[in-house]
Scaffold this motif. Structure first.
Motif, PDB file in Angstrom:
ATOM      1  N   PRO A 167      -9.907 -19.716  -3.707  1.00  0.00           N
ATOM      2  CA  PRO A 167     -10.441 -18.787  -4.717  1.00  0.00           C
ATOM      3  C   PRO A 167     -11.960 -18.735  -4.706  1.00  0.00           C
ATOM      4  CG  PRO A 167      -9.668 -20.817  -5.747  1.00  0.00           C
ATOM      5  CD  PRO A 167      -9.267 -20.891  -4.306  1.00  0.00           C
ATOM      6  N   GLN A 208      -9.412 -15.949 -10.057  1.00  0.00           N
ATOM      7  CA  GLN A 208      -8.720 -16.422  -8.852  1.00  0.00           C
ATOM      8  C   GLN A 208      -8.430 -17.918  -8.908  1.00  0.00           C
ATOM      9  OE1 GLN A 208     -11.356 -15.047  -5.746  1.00  0.00           O
ATOM     10  NE2 GLN A 208     -10.993 -12.896  -6.244  1.00  0.00           N
ATOM     11  N   CYS A 237      -6.718 -15.452  -3.559  1.00  0.00           N
ATOM     12  CA  CYS A 237      -5.924 -15.520  -4.792  1.00  0.00           C
ATOM     13  C   CYS A 237      -6.174 -14.363  -5.741  1.00  0.00           C
ATOM     14  CB  CYS A 237      -6.107 -16.848  -5.521  1.00  0.00           C
ATOM     15  SG  CYS A 237      -5.408 -18.231  -4.613  1.00  0.00           S
TER      16      CYS A 237
END
Length: 494
Positions: free
Chosen positions: A384, A389, A365
């Protein structure tokens, strides 16, 4: 006498932080400025400049790559010039070395007299220097507006006035967000984040760096667009009291290099061509993420349990002994050899994502990776690790462009069963149709080159028109008139 074309030509300096997740978007922006006919000086350290993608021949006369030697400090390896070259716990030493670029950069600005400098969050000392030299200043955030808004105003960051004092406070949306939102950290995420932004060996916290960079700018550029997050962009403007100018998503092109018919792409494409349409899971966790051995093992075994074809870009980070020590589970590659590839050298991510056989994208991410995945309509399987993220994952889970692979809320531990179930849900099960459909719908925005070109056109116009010092706060033109009146300000350079 100077011609009209020459008088309208700008000299723009571009100065990113020493992370390729920052360097590449800054370079993309620099290339787009050069395409408008302006002269650009892109500044980084020698090794980072060498590692950049080749510039298009037509831009070479306008885009100058300037090398400033990075001051050496004992705590980082001799050839370490980017975050990918050092362990995560050594990045703060890299910031200390980065601050040592101040003298050489000042000398360059004094002798080259640019019209603008576009800079990153790290050089908290730069706005004052540029201001004294009469150089217009643009802060460029490679992050999106919901991440930028989550941490509050620049004044709050500098003075440490955030009402949130413990990790648990960051697991709910902040009180200044006036609309419904799920943008917040998991507890394990914010604990990791706290460890990276507190005052460190450089003597300056990341909060102070970011806040100083914003306060000292004339315009706040952001890698975003109103089609995705108009409410958040308006909120950022209110929080920072600065002109907020989206430059679009800077979607990358699937570029064909001189070695286009090379062994790397030939080998990868040959394998992808044998797979069914939208059946392959592409796994790539970016150049900055270093999963633990346990996380790596659970991810691998989850891929195996899913029974799905996969292409895993597992590139080792040179010079990091702790990464080299990671091992895939015994027999994993042999057991999955008929349906999976573990690729341990550079992989052409854009070309892989563009291939019809790819059906989903396991991503950390990072904003650049999410943009690249959605510009090809690939549903996201979000895992993440660092920084913002987690905030990005919350947003795209809510937008149903994919799902987060579940972790333990307290310690962030990963389970192979959860990995396998998530992959099958998104790629093959009826329940995942909504994610596959929504990701394809988002391609209309993320992959719309004309849309993002219009943002660059407006940005270039702003640079040109504002070169003499007036500062116009960019406001959303379709806001109610009362709100628009409050947001549109005229400021003058001192």
């Amino acid at each position: 006498m100077e011609s009209m074309a020459e008088s309208n030509k700008l000299h723009v300096v571009v100065f990113p932080w020493l992370a390729f997740g920052h360097i590449i978007p800054f370079l993309e922006l620099a290339k787009l400025i050069a395409q408008k006919g302006h002269v650009v000086s892109f500044i980084s350290t020698p090794r980072n400049i060498i590692r950049l993608p080749k510039l298009p021949p037509n831009l070479a006369p306008l885009l100058n790559l300037v090398k400033l030697p990075l001051p050496r400090i004992d705590e980082i390896p001799e050839n370490a010039e980017a975050t990918m070259d050092v362990p995560y716990n050594k990045v703060q030493y890299l910031k200390k070395a980065f601050d040592g670029l101040q003298t050489e950069l000042t000398r360059f600005l004094q002798t080259s007299t640019p019209d603008w400098i576009i800079y990153d969050f790290a050089p908290h000392w730069l706005p004052a220097i540029a201001g004294e030299l009469g150089i217009s200043r643009a802060f460029f955030s490679i992050f999106n507006a919901w991440s930028g808004s989550f941490f509050g105003s620049s004044i709050t960051m500098i003075h440490g006035e955030d009402y949130r004092t413990k990790p648990e406070d960051f697991t709910i949306p902040p009180e200044w967000v006036p609309f419904p939102s799920n943008v917040a950290f998991r507890l394990y995420e914010i604990r990791r984040f706290f460890n990276s932004v507190e005052e460190n060996i450089s003597g300056v916290s990341d909060w102070f760096r970011f806040g100083s960079a914003v306060i000292g700018c004339d315009v706040f550029l952001i890698r975003s667009c109103r089609e995705i997050e108009s409410d958040w962009l308006d909120l950022m403007q209110e929080l920072h009291q600065k002109p907020i100018l989206p430059v679009g998503l800077l979607p990358s092109s699937v570029q064909y290099r001189e070695d286009d018919i090379d062994d790397t792409w030939h080998t990868i494409s040959k394998w992808l061509n044998k797979q069914d349409k939208e059946s392959v899971i592409y796994v790539a966790l970016g150049s900055e993420v270093t999963p633990s051995q346990v996380e790596l093992t659970e991810l691998a075994l989850g891929l195996e349990l899913s029974g799905l074809p996969f292409f895993w870009a597992l590139r080792k980070r040179h010079g990091l002994a702790e990464f080299h020590s990671f091992e895939l589970p015994d027999g994993f590659e042999e057991r999955t050899n008929d349906r999976g590839v573990v690729w341990t050298s550079w992989a052409p991510q854009l070309r892989i994502l563009a291939h019809d056989s790819v059906g989903g994208f396991v991503t950390h991410c990072g904003w650049s990776s999410v943009i690249e995945g959605l510009q090809f309509g690939r549903p996201l399987l979000m895992l993440p690790f660092l920084g913002d993220q987690g905030l990005i994952a919350r947003v795209f889970a809510e937008k149903k462009a994919g799902i987060e692979i579940p972790r333990d809320e307290e310690d962030g531990s990963l389970r192979r069963d959860s990995v396998a179930e998530s992959l099958r849900q998104v790629i093959v099960e009826d329940e995942g149709k909504v994610y596959r459909k929504k990701a394809k719908e988002m391609k209309a925005v993320f992959g719309d080159k004309d849309l993002h070109k219009r943002y660059i056109d407006k940005f270039a116009e702003y640079l040109q028109n504002d070169r003499h010092g007036s500062r116009v706060l960019i406001a959303k033109t379709d806001l109610p008139s009362a709100k628009r009146k409050n947001l549109v300000l005229l400021m003058h350079a001192s």
